[in-house]
Design an enzyme around this catalytic site. Sequence first.
Site, PDB file in Angstrom:
ATOM      1  N   SER A  14       0.811  -1.099  -0.267  1.00 19.59           N
ATOM      2  CA  SER A  14      -0.049   0.106  -0.042  1.00 19.59           C
ATOM      3  C   SER A  14       0.851   1.336  -0.117  1.00 19.59           C
ATOM      4  CB  SER A  14      -1.033  -0.009   1.250  1.00 19.59           C
ATOM      5  OG  SER A  14      -0.268  -0.255   2.482  1.00 19.59           O
ATOM      6  N   HIS A  69     -39.340  20.819 -14.241  1.00 25.91           N
ATOM      7  CA  HIS A  69     -39.224  20.303 -15.695  1.00 25.91           C
ATOM      8  C   HIS A  69     -38.299  21.129 -16.628  1.00 25.91           C
ATOM      9  CE1 HIS A  69     -42.243  17.619 -13.622  1.00 25.91           C
ATOM     10  NE2 HIS A  69     -42.763  19.086 -13.435  1.00 25.91           N
ATOM     11  N   SER A 109     -12.049  25.308 -28.371  1.00 29.33           N
ATOM     12  CA  SER A 109     -12.173  24.100 -29.192  1.00 29.33           C
ATOM     13  C   SER A 109     -11.016  24.062 -30.283  1.00 29.33           C
ATOM     14  CB  SER A 109     -13.374  24.148 -29.853  1.00 29.33           C
ATOM     15  OG  SER A 109     -13.387  23.188 -30.844  1.00 29.33           O
ATOM     16  N   LYS A 113     -15.583  28.724 -30.182  1.00 29.82           N
ATOM     17  CA  LYS A 113     -16.206  28.204 -28.913  1.00 29.82           C
ATOM     18  C   LYS A 113     -15.762  28.643 -27.610  1.00 29.82           C
ATOM     19  CE  LYS A 113     -18.438  24.666 -28.940  1.00 29.82           C
ATOM     20  NZ  LYS A 113     -18.668  23.418 -28.752  1.00 29.82           N
ATOM     21  N   GLU A 165     -18.717  21.569 -16.422  1.00 27.41           N
ATOM     22  CA  GLU A 165     -19.269  20.008 -16.909  1.00 27.41           C
ATOM     23  C   GLU A 165     -18.690  18.895 -16.160  1.00 27.41           C
ATOM     24  OE1 GLU A 165     -19.447  19.942 -21.790  1.00 27.41           O
ATOM     25  OE2 GLU A 165     -17.691  21.383 -21.074  1.00 27.41           O
ATOM     26  N   TYR A 216      -9.652  -7.037  12.339  1.00 20.32           N
ATOM     27  CA  TYR A 216      -8.842  -6.369  11.320  1.00 20.32           C
ATOM     28  C   TYR A 216      -8.542  -7.387  10.100  1.00 20.32           C
ATOM     29  CZ  TYR A 216      -5.257  -4.420   8.174  1.00 20.32           C
ATOM     30  OH  TYR A 216      -4.683  -4.115   7.243  1.00 20.32           O
ATOM     31  N   LYS A 270      -7.988   3.425   1.960  1.00 18.21           N
ATOM     32  CA  LYS A 270      -7.236   4.399   1.455  1.00 18.21           C
ATOM     33  C   LYS A 270      -7.738   5.225   0.348  1.00 18.21           C
ATOM     34  CE  LYS A 270      -4.136   2.901   4.869  1.00 18.21           C
ATOM     35  NZ  LYS A 270      -5.222   1.678   4.845  1.00 18.21           N
TER      36      LYS A 270
HETATM   37  N1  ARG Z   1      -0.999  -1.427   5.164  1.00 19.50           N
HETATM   38  C1  ARG Z   1      -2.050  -1.902   6.171  1.00 19.50           C
HETATM   39  C2  ARG Z   1      -3.493  -1.226   5.881  1.00 19.50           C
HETATM   40  O1  ARG Z   1      -3.314  -0.093   5.302  1.00 19.50           O
HETATM   41  C3  ARG Z   1      -1.690  -1.658   7.510  1.00 19.50           C
HETATM   42  C4  ARG Z   1      -2.032  -2.619   8.737  1.00 19.50           C
HETATM   43  C5  ARG Z   1      -1.490  -3.891   8.399  1.00 19.50           C
HETATM   44  N2  ARG Z   1      -1.709  -4.682   9.306  1.00 19.50           N
HETATM   45  C6  ARG Z   1      -1.543  -6.209   9.326  1.00 19.50           C
HETATM   46  N3  ARG Z   1      -1.984  -6.758  10.343  1.00 19.50           N
HETATM   47  N4  ARG Z   1      -1.252  -6.576   8.209  1.00 19.50           N
HETATM   48  O2  ARG Z   1      -4.402  -1.563   6.535  1.00 19.50           O
END
Ligand code: ARG
Length: 457
Positions: A18, A151, A272, A278, A285, A312, A320
């Site tokens: 991530s 309308h 344009s 234009k 938009e 979790y 995210k």
């Molecule tokens: N990158 C993970 C997330 O965004 C962090 C938490 C990871 N925790 C775990 N037990 N693998 O959720």
Amino acid sequence: MSRFSEPQDPVFARLNTSLSFDRRLWHHDIAQSRAHTRMLAAQAIIGDDDRDALLAALDAVESELVADAFAFEDGDEDIHMAIERRVTEIAGAVGGKLHTARSRNDQVATDVALFTRDSAGHAARAVDALAQALIDAAEAHLDWPLPGYTHLQRAQPVYLSHHLLAYVWMLLRDRERFSFAEAQTAALPLGAGALAGVNFDTDRDAVAAELGFDHVAPNSIDAVSNRDFALDYLSAAATCATHLSRLGAELVLWSSEEFGFVTLPDAWTSGSSIMPQKKNPDAAELLRAKAPRIVAHLSALHGVMHALPLTYNKDLQEDKEHLFDTVDTLDVCLAAATGMIRGARFNGERMSAAASDELIAATDVADHLVKRGVPFRACHGIVAGLVRVAVESGRSLGELTDGELVAASDQLDPIAFRELLTQTSSLESKVSVGGTALARVREQLGAARSALALHAA
Ligand code: ARG
């Protein structure tokens, strides 16, 4: 030693990482690591020397991140691991103490709560700025008539100020939704550990105070599983973006040659590549088209959370990008809407000409008959008949003869009828609270101004 006998499959690593997006949480991650470190030392869970070494390493890491000089490595799965790795490189073995009494599960929940809190506050201020721009525009065009539509057919004349203020009330409600989302981030997850709490006598209140949380999350299982605040933020953002899409849609219509009610500032339009004449309302938009994208992010996070067993799960990492893209999209949309409204030039003549269409006074003629004792439904039919005669004979309502009027209803006073066909009469007769009569709009403008000031205070 490792629990694993073979390295991660590179495709799995690509799926699992991530870092490319959660690096944007680094400010929050460092802030919480500092608070956590201080608390560990204050509780004598680590020594003061350890604390000082960790804080110095965190400062160094922060400087590298600020300078964009932090060297991320292939093995850094996420921002939390990247920062901890670097702290350990800088501080040596003591770096390994940073993660005492903490898990990435409560850590990430804390970073996301901090990020959501900041984003909700930021959105609220941007909403205020747009509401202020609309209030200023309403004030500058207090008594400019234009047709109000249902309308997309001309319905009844209203003042431009009244129409613009409609958006202010939407935004004031958005404002409350963002404040609610912000308030939903008030419970500190950190200290929940992986899910069950930690084996140390921590002081979660101290960490909460340092990081600006109102209180400590009372249930560790809920603390690491909860993303409600992200849903609340996305929901507020989805509704707000939907409001902006309606504003954008109206600006597109109004700036067309067909309406000609507004000229958008050149800075917010584009040309344009092939048609030199234009001037396209691209920004308006895009306000229209960005809303469904934000709604989709909300829907996607509901999908991630749906039926997710406690506590979790890696699914939660998918919170995210929905959150980040929403924050960025909403931010640019609110700023663009504010810029366009601030620079818009309204065309009073075109709006007034459209509002002078006599047919849009039809409701007022019906009400004139009601006041003379004719039941409203009957009036509706009488006036509909007059409109039909006028339209079929190619005349305006004002061109109907006294004889035709009286034939339609003996209660119809031709002089009063012709007076009703003027737009000012119609506008100024809408005296009910919240109506378009100037005195009511002035009242409303004052109320909108105080509501905004109350929020901003
Ligand atoms: N990158 C993970 C997330 O965004 C962090 C938490 C990871 N925790 C775990 N037990 N693998 O959720």
